[in-house]
Design a protein around this motif. Structure first.
Motif, PDB file in Angstrom:
ATOM      1  N   PRO A   1       0.835  -1.195   0.000  1.00  0.00           N
ATOM      2  CA  PRO A   1       0.000   0.000   0.000  1.00  0.00           C
ATOM      3  C   PRO A   1       0.875   1.252   0.000  1.00  0.00           C
ATOM      4  O   PRO A   1       2.039   1.195   0.383  1.00  0.00           O
ATOM      5  CB  PRO A   1      -0.804  -0.117   1.293  1.00  0.00           C
ATOM      6  CG  PRO A   1      -0.051  -1.055   2.146  1.00  0.00           C
ATOM      7  CD  PRO A   1       0.741  -1.950   1.231  1.00  0.00           C
ATOM      8  N   PRO A   2       0.334   2.377  -0.427  1.00  0.00           N
ATOM      9  CA  PRO A   2       1.099   3.625  -0.383  1.00  0.00           C
ATOM     10  C   PRO A   2       1.556   3.933   1.041  1.00  0.00           C
ATOM     11  O   PRO A   2       0.915   3.546   2.008  1.00  0.00           O
ATOM     12  CB  PRO A   2       0.115   4.674  -0.883  1.00  0.00           C
ATOM     13  CG  PRO A   2      -0.922   3.910  -1.630  1.00  0.00           C
ATOM     14  CD  PRO A   2      -0.987   2.549  -0.991  1.00  0.00           C
ATOM     15  N   GLU A   3       2.678   4.663   1.161  1.00  0.00           N
ATOM     16  CA  GLU A   3       3.249   4.975   2.470  1.00  0.00           C
ATOM     17  C   GLU A   3       2.253   5.680   3.381  1.00  0.00           C
ATOM     18  O   GLU A   3       2.251   5.472   4.579  1.00  0.00           O
ATOM     19  CB  GLU A   3       4.503   5.845   2.295  1.00  0.00           C
ATOM     20  CG  GLU A   3       5.659   5.137   1.634  1.00  0.00           C
ATOM     21  CD  GLU A   3       6.226   3.996   2.458  1.00  0.00           C
ATOM     22  OE1 GLU A   3       6.206   4.059   3.702  1.00  0.00           O
ATOM     23  OE2 GLU A   3       6.691   3.025   1.847  1.00  0.00           O
ATOM     24  N   GLY A   4       1.402   6.534   2.846  1.00  0.00           N
ATOM     25  CA  GLY A   4       0.427   7.247   3.655  1.00  0.00           C
ATOM     26  C   GLY A   4      -0.545   6.326   4.362  1.00  0.00           C
ATOM     27  O   GLY A   4      -1.083   6.656   5.419  1.00  0.00           O
ATOM     28  N   ASP A   5      -0.802   5.143   3.792  1.00  0.00           N
ATOM     29  CA  ASP A   5      -1.710   4.188   4.421  1.00  0.00           C
ATOM     30  C   ASP A   5      -1.175   3.696   5.749  1.00  0.00           C
ATOM     31  O   ASP A   5      -1.934   3.399   6.663  1.00  0.00           O
ATOM     32  CB  ASP A   5      -1.963   2.993   3.503  1.00  0.00           C
ATOM     33  CG  ASP A   5      -2.931   3.321   2.370  1.00  0.00           C
ATOM     34  OD1 ASP A   5      -3.484   4.438   2.373  1.00  0.00           O
ATOM     35  OD2 ASP A   5      -3.117   2.464   1.501  1.00  0.00           O
ATOM     36  N   TRP A   6       0.146   3.586   5.876  1.00  0.00           N
ATOM     37  CA  TRP A   6       0.720   3.068   7.128  1.00  0.00           C
ATOM     38  C   TRP A   6       0.440   4.020   8.284  1.00  0.00           C
ATOM     39  O   TRP A   6       0.115   3.581   9.389  1.00  0.00           O
ATOM     40  CB  TRP A   6       2.213   2.815   6.981  1.00  0.00           C
ATOM     41  CG  TRP A   6       2.516   1.749   5.994  1.00  0.00           C
ATOM     42  CD1 TRP A   6       3.235   1.869   4.849  1.00  0.00           C
ATOM     43  CD2 TRP A   6       2.096   0.376   6.041  1.00  0.00           C
ATOM     44  NE1 TRP A   6       3.283   0.662   4.179  1.00  0.00           N
ATOM     45  CE2 TRP A   6       2.587  -0.268   4.888  1.00  0.00           C
ATOM     46  CE3 TRP A   6       1.327  -0.366   6.937  1.00  0.00           C
ATOM     47  CZ2 TRP A   6       2.363  -1.612   4.614  1.00  0.00           C
ATOM     48  CZ3 TRP A   6       1.102  -1.712   6.668  1.00  0.00           C
ATOM     49  CH2 TRP A   6       1.620  -2.316   5.521  1.00  0.00           C
ATOM     50  N   ALA A   7       0.544   5.327   8.044  1.00  0.00           N
ATOM     51  CA  ALA A   7       0.240   6.302   9.096  1.00  0.00           C
ATOM     52  C   ALA A   7      -1.235   6.223   9.484  1.00  0.00           C
ATOM     53  O   ALA A   7      -1.587   6.304  10.666  1.00  0.00           O
ATOM     54  CB  ALA A   7       0.607   7.706   8.632  1.00  0.00           C
ATOM     55  N   ARG A   8      -2.102   6.053   8.503  1.00  0.00           N
ATOM     56  CA  ARG A   8      -3.534   5.931   8.770  1.00  0.00           C
ATOM     57  C   ARG A   8      -3.824   4.666   9.572  1.00  0.00           C
ATOM     58  O   ARG A   8      -4.590   4.691  10.531  1.00  0.00           O
ATOM     59  CB  ARG A   8      -4.311   5.910   7.445  1.00  0.00           C
ATOM     60  CG  ARG A   8      -5.817   5.789   7.609  1.00  0.00           C
ATOM     61  CD  ARG A   8      -6.542   5.683   6.267  1.00  0.00           C
ATOM     62  NE  ARG A   8      -6.037   4.639   5.397  1.00  0.00           N
ATOM     63  CZ  ARG A   8      -6.300   3.329   5.532  1.00  0.00           C
ATOM     64  NH1 ARG A   8      -7.050   2.898   6.511  1.00  0.00           N
ATOM     65  NH2 ARG A   8      -5.804   2.456   4.666  1.00  0.00           N
ATOM     66  N   VAL A   9      -3.197   3.572   9.187  1.00  0.00           N
ATOM     67  CA  VAL A   9      -3.402   2.304   9.901  1.00  0.00           C
ATOM     68  C   VAL A   9      -2.902   2.428  11.329  1.00  0.00           C
ATOM     69  O   VAL A   9      -3.569   2.006  12.278  1.00  0.00           O
ATOM     70  CB  VAL A   9      -2.683   1.147   9.174  1.00  0.00           C
ATOM     71  CG1 VAL A   9      -2.663  -0.107  10.031  1.00  0.00           C
ATOM     72  CG2 VAL A   9      -3.352   0.866   7.851  1.00  0.00           C
TER      73      VAL A   9
ATOM     74  N   ARG B   1      -4.743  -6.248   8.388  1.00  0.00           N
ATOM     75  CA  ARG B   1      -4.008  -6.552   7.162  1.00  0.00           C
ATOM     76  C   ARG B   1      -4.954  -6.631   5.958  1.00  0.00           C
ATOM     77  O   ARG B   1      -4.673  -6.079   4.893  1.00  0.00           O
ATOM     78  CB  ARG B   1      -3.220  -7.855   7.294  1.00  0.00           C
ATOM     79  CG  ARG B   1      -2.332  -8.105   6.057  1.00  0.00           C
ATOM     80  CD  ARG B   1      -1.627  -9.446   6.080  1.00  0.00           C
ATOM     81  NE  ARG B   1      -2.624 -10.501   5.918  1.00  0.00           N
ATOM     82  CZ  ARG B   1      -2.850 -11.447   6.809  1.00  0.00           C
ATOM     83  NH1 ARG B   1      -2.175 -11.495   7.937  1.00  0.00           N
ATOM     84  NH2 ARG B   1      -3.765 -12.375   6.587  1.00  0.00           N
ATOM     85  N   ASN B   2      -6.099  -7.300   6.133  1.00  0.00           N
ATOM     86  CA  ASN B   2      -7.060  -7.413   5.035  1.00  0.00           C
ATOM     87  C   ASN B   2      -7.612  -6.050   4.623  1.00  0.00           C
ATOM     88  O   ASN B   2      -7.822  -5.793   3.439  1.00  0.00           O
ATOM     89  CB  ASN B   2      -8.204  -8.363   5.422  1.00  0.00           C
ATOM     90  CG  ASN B   2      -7.754  -9.798   5.486  1.00  0.00           C
ATOM     91  OD1 ASN B   2      -6.761 -10.183   4.852  1.00  0.00           O
ATOM     92  ND2 ASN B   2      -8.443 -10.586   6.265  1.00  0.00           N
ATOM     93  N   GLU B   3      -7.856  -5.176   5.602  1.00  0.00           N
ATOM     94  CA  GLU B   3      -8.321  -3.828   5.288  1.00  0.00           C
ATOM     95  C   GLU B   3      -7.266  -3.056   4.500  1.00  0.00           C
ATOM     96  O   GLU B   3      -7.589  -2.365   3.540  1.00  0.00           O
ATOM     97  CB  GLU B   3      -8.683  -3.079   6.564  1.00  0.00           C
ATOM     98  CG  GLU B   3      -9.959  -3.567   7.206  1.00  0.00           C
ATOM     99  CD  GLU B   3     -10.228  -2.891   8.551  1.00  0.00           C
ATOM    100  OE1 GLU B   3      -9.463  -1.972   8.943  1.00  0.00           O
ATOM    101  OE2 GLU B   3     -11.199  -3.293   9.202  1.00  0.00           O
ATOM    102  N   VAL B   4      -6.010  -3.178   4.913  1.00  0.00           N
ATOM    103  CA  VAL B   4      -4.925  -2.449   4.227  1.00  0.00           C
ATOM    104  C   VAL B   4      -4.725  -3.004   2.825  1.00  0.00           C
ATOM    105  O   VAL B   4      -4.640  -2.260   1.860  1.00  0.00           O
ATOM    106  CB  VAL B   4      -3.616  -2.544   5.031  1.00  0.00           C
ATOM    107  CG1 VAL B   4      -2.436  -2.022   4.228  1.00  0.00           C
ATOM    108  CG2 VAL B   4      -3.740  -1.771   6.333  1.00  0.00           C
ATOM    109  N   GLU B   5      -4.652  -4.325   2.711  1.00  0.00           N
ATOM    110  CA  GLU B   5      -4.417  -4.928   1.410  1.00  0.00           C
ATOM    111  C   GLU B   5      -5.619  -4.724   0.497  1.00  0.00           C
ATOM    112  O   GLU B   5      -5.461  -4.502  -0.700  1.00  0.00           O
ATOM    113  CB  GLU B   5      -4.107  -6.403   1.555  1.00  0.00           C
ATOM    114  CG  GLU B   5      -2.736  -6.659   2.170  1.00  0.00           C
ATOM    115  CD  GLU B   5      -2.467  -8.114   2.452  1.00  0.00           C
ATOM    116  OE1 GLU B   5      -3.394  -8.948   2.323  1.00  0.00           O
ATOM    117  OE2 GLU B   5      -1.330  -8.423   2.823  1.00  0.00           O
ATOM    118  N   GLY B   6      -6.807  -4.823   1.029  1.00  0.00           N
ATOM    119  CA  GLY B   6      -8.013  -4.643   0.226  1.00  0.00           C
ATOM    120  C   GLY B   6      -8.233  -3.194  -0.158  1.00  0.00           C
ATOM    121  O   GLY B   6      -8.720  -2.888  -1.234  1.00  0.00           O
ATOM    122  N   GLY B   7      -7.831  -2.280   0.735  1.00  0.00           N
ATOM    123  CA  GLY B   7      -8.036  -0.858   0.479  1.00  0.00           C
ATOM    124  C   GLY B   7      -7.075  -0.265  -0.529  1.00  0.00           C
ATOM    125  O   GLY B   7      -7.310   0.800  -1.069  1.00  0.00           O
TER     126      GLY B   7
END
Length: 113
Positions: A10-18, A105-111
């Motif tokens: 996922p894009p780097e910004g997703d990690w901060a959101r997660v 993980r499923n939310e991040v990978e699916g999103g």
């Protein structure tokens, strides 16, 4: 470097959101509720072993069976406690951490697709 769906990340910004999400905070809280007390218990148990070995020589030298004394049994119990803690953690993680981690993980990978 921005990662995207092309490399499976996922894009780097997703990690901060997660990391800021309530689910991730709950996962961290659950991990801490096991790890910190268990670490304190194990370190206390180990410190007890060291102190008894250092200051209670006569107690540690008591023979139990043949050449097996209290000190040897006490030392072997350190290994046993390590395996018990490992088994408890595996059980705890399987029941309390893995389901929530899988959901995140499923939310991040699916999103990201």
């Amino acid at each position: 470097m921005e990662r995207g769906p092309s490399d499976g990340q996922p894009p780097e910004g997703d990690w901060a959101r997660v990391q800021a999400s309530p689910e991730f905070q709950e996962l961290r809280r659950r991990l801490r509720t096991f790890v910190f007390p268990m670490t304190a218990i194990f370190l206390g148990w180990y410190l007890l072993y060291v102190l008894v070995a250092a200051y209670a020589h006569d107690f540690m030298a008591i023979k139990l069976v043949g050449n097996i004394n209290v000190g040897l049994v006490f030392g072997l119990l350190q290994f046993v406690s390590t395996f018990v803690i490992t088994a408890l953690y595996v059980r705890f993680a399987g029941r309390r951490l893995d389901p929530l981690g899988d959901k995140i993980r499923n939310e991040v990978e699916g999103g990201s697709q």
